[in-house]
Scaffold this motif. Structure first.
Motif, PDB file in Angstrom:
ATOM      1  N   ALA A  29       0.835  -1.206   0.000  1.00 22.07           N
ATOM      2  CA  ALA A  29       0.000   0.000   0.000  1.00 22.07           C
ATOM      3  C   ALA A  29       0.868   1.254   0.000  1.00 22.07           C
ATOM      4  O   ALA A  29       0.594   2.209  -0.739  1.00 22.07           O
ATOM      5  CB  ALA A  29      -0.941  -0.007   1.206  1.00 22.07           C
ATOM      6  N   ILE A  30       1.910   1.263   0.800  1.00 25.52           N
ATOM      7  CA  ILE A  30       2.804   2.427   0.848  1.00 25.52           C
ATOM      8  C   ILE A  30       3.441   2.654  -0.519  1.00 25.52           C
ATOM      9  O   ILE A  30       3.512   3.790  -1.002  1.00 25.52           O
ATOM     10  CB  ILE A  30       3.865   2.256   1.958  1.00 25.52           C
ATOM     11  N   GLY A  31       3.869   1.590  -1.172  1.00 22.40           N
ATOM     12  CA  GLY A  31       4.424   1.713  -2.520  1.00 22.40           C
ATOM     13  C   GLY A  31       3.413   2.264  -3.504  1.00 22.40           C
ATOM     14  O   GLY A  31       3.730   3.121  -4.336  1.00 22.40           O
ATOM     15  N   PHE A  32       2.167   1.795  -3.398  1.00 25.27           N
ATOM     16  CA  PHE A  32       1.092   2.302  -4.252  1.00 25.27           C
ATOM     17  C   PHE A  32       0.905   3.807  -4.046  1.00 25.27           C
ATOM     18  O   PHE A  32       0.838   4.577  -5.007  1.00 25.27           O
ATOM     19  CB  PHE A  32      -0.213   1.548  -3.960  1.00 25.27           C
ATOM     20  N   TYR A  33       0.834   4.241  -2.783  1.00 26.97           N
ATOM     21  CA  TYR A  33       0.631   5.668  -2.504  1.00 26.97           C
ATOM     22  C   TYR A  33       1.795   6.501  -3.032  1.00 26.97           C
ATOM     23  O   TYR A  33       1.590   7.571  -3.607  1.00 26.97           O
ATOM     24  CB  TYR A  33       0.429   5.910  -1.004  1.00 26.97           C
TER      25      TYR A  33
END
Length: 190
Positions: free
Chosen positions: A151-155
């Motif tokens: 999720a952090i990578g996506f954001y």
């Protein structure tokens, strides 16, 4: 985006689809790093009933035909800054001045959930853009777990900047500032 259409939704429209909302939430958070069981989706429906009454509440849904395959919710962060949930940890990391300037009055993205079949096709980024579009002065933020590396990578790929880093063991809260947040260039001063 493989046929998903993004629509802004009122709180009443979202609450009118409890089975769809429950299904999307349960599917989104059943796997790692969350491992939530079905009761967590029921808890989200109960929280949503209160959340839709928050100041500045906004929501968006991703649809294939009439089927909800993703959702995002957000609202305006009140002042004074809340102390429940993970907020005390966030306020301690930012300090009182930055918390008041950067977070109070900003739009907080609370949930972003996608059904498995809707992932990797642009629906998540479109949902995030939809709920963040009207953030006051571009001030939009979100919290996630340091364990949510995907999720952090996506954001980050969506232009969000990590402002608060989790503990050294990768646990704890991560705060990300949206692509138009005026403080995104100052996060190195934390």
């Amino acid at each position: 985006m493989s046929g998903a259409v993004i629509r802004r939704l009122t709180g009443a429209e979202l609450l009118a689809r409890p089975q769809d909302v429950r299904r999307v939430y349960a599917e989104a958070f059943a796997g790692p790093p969350w491992f939530e069981d079905a009761s967590a989706a029921d808890g989200f429906i109960r929280r949503l009933t209160d959340d839709v009454t928050r100041d500045g509440f906004t929501a968006a849904g991703a649809f294939r035909g009439d089927t909800l395959v993703g959702l995002a919710t957000a609202w305006t962060t009140p002042a004074p800054f809340p102390a429940d949930r993970s907020y005390a940890q966030v306020a301690a990391a930012f300090g009182a001045g930055r918390t008041a300037r950067w977070l109070c009055g900003s739009l907080e993205v609370d949930e972003l959930a996608l059904a498995t079949a809707a992932r990797g096709q642009g629906a998540g980024a479109a949902l995030l853009d939809s709920v963040a579009a009207d953030a006051p002065g571009g001030r939009c933020r979100l919290l996630t777990s340091g364990r949510a590396r995907d999720a952090i990578g996506f954001y980050r790929r969506a232009g969000w900047v990590q402002a608060v880093h989790p503990a050294g063991d990768g646990t704890g809260i991560v705060v990300l500032l949206g692509p138009r947040h005026p403080a995104r260039t100052a996060v190195g001063s934390l």
